[in-house]
Design a protein around this motif. Structure first.
Motif, short mmCIF file in Angstrom:
data_model
loop_
_atom_site.label_atom_id
_atom_site.label_comp_id
_atom_site.label_asym_id
_atom_site.label_seq_id
_atom_site.Cartn_x
_atom_site.Cartn_y
_atom_site.Cartn_z
N GLU A 159 70.57 11.07 36.99
CA GLU A 159 70.73 9.80 37.59
C GLU A 159 69.56 8.95 37.51
N ILE A 160 69.55 7.60 37.57
CA ILE A 160 68.46 6.95 37.38
C ILE A 160 68.46 6.03 38.88
N THR A 175 65.96 3.47 41.49
CA THR A 175 64.85 2.59 41.59
C THR A 175 64.29 2.83 42.96
N ARG A 178 64.38 8.54 36.29
CA ARG A 178 65.41 9.58 35.85
C ARG A 178 65.28 10.78 36.63
N LYS A 237 61.87 2.66 38.01
CA LYS A 237 63.23 3.30 37.86
C LYS A 237 62.53 4.88 37.57
N HIS A 293 60.66 6.59 34.43
CA HIS A 293 61.51 6.01 33.01
C HIS A 293 61.04 4.46 32.75
#
Length: 83
Positions: free
Chosen positions: A67-68, A70, A62, A60, A39
């Motif tokens: 949910e995102i 890192t 997705r 990041k 993302h």
């Protein structure tokens, strides 16, 4: 930043941005291999070569759940056509 270092940084960042929006598999300790889409570049890193730059860059991602998360590039096991 010396010119050679600056050129390398620009080349690496260009390559990193090429994988934005690409499907991937993320290896999460608590969930195992999870599909998602790259993302955003959260924290870029400049390594000795492209692979080490990817490994140390924070992305990041997705997840398919929406949910995102890192994660470091080293946690992304497959990118693009390999998915």
């Amino acid at each position: 930043m010396p010119q050679i270092q600056q050129n390398k940084h620009i080349q690496v960042m260009s390559r990193l941005t090429e994988i934005l929006g690409v499907k991937c598999i993320v290896d999460l300790k608590e969930r195992g291999a999870v599909p998602g889409t790259i993302h955003e570049i959260a924290i870029p890193a400049l390594g000795d070569d492209l692979q080490s730059s990817i490994d140390h860059t924070q992305f990041k991602v997705r997840l398919e759940s929406g949910e995102i998360v890192t994660v470091p590039g080293s946690s992304i096991s497959k990118i693009g056509s390999a998915v």
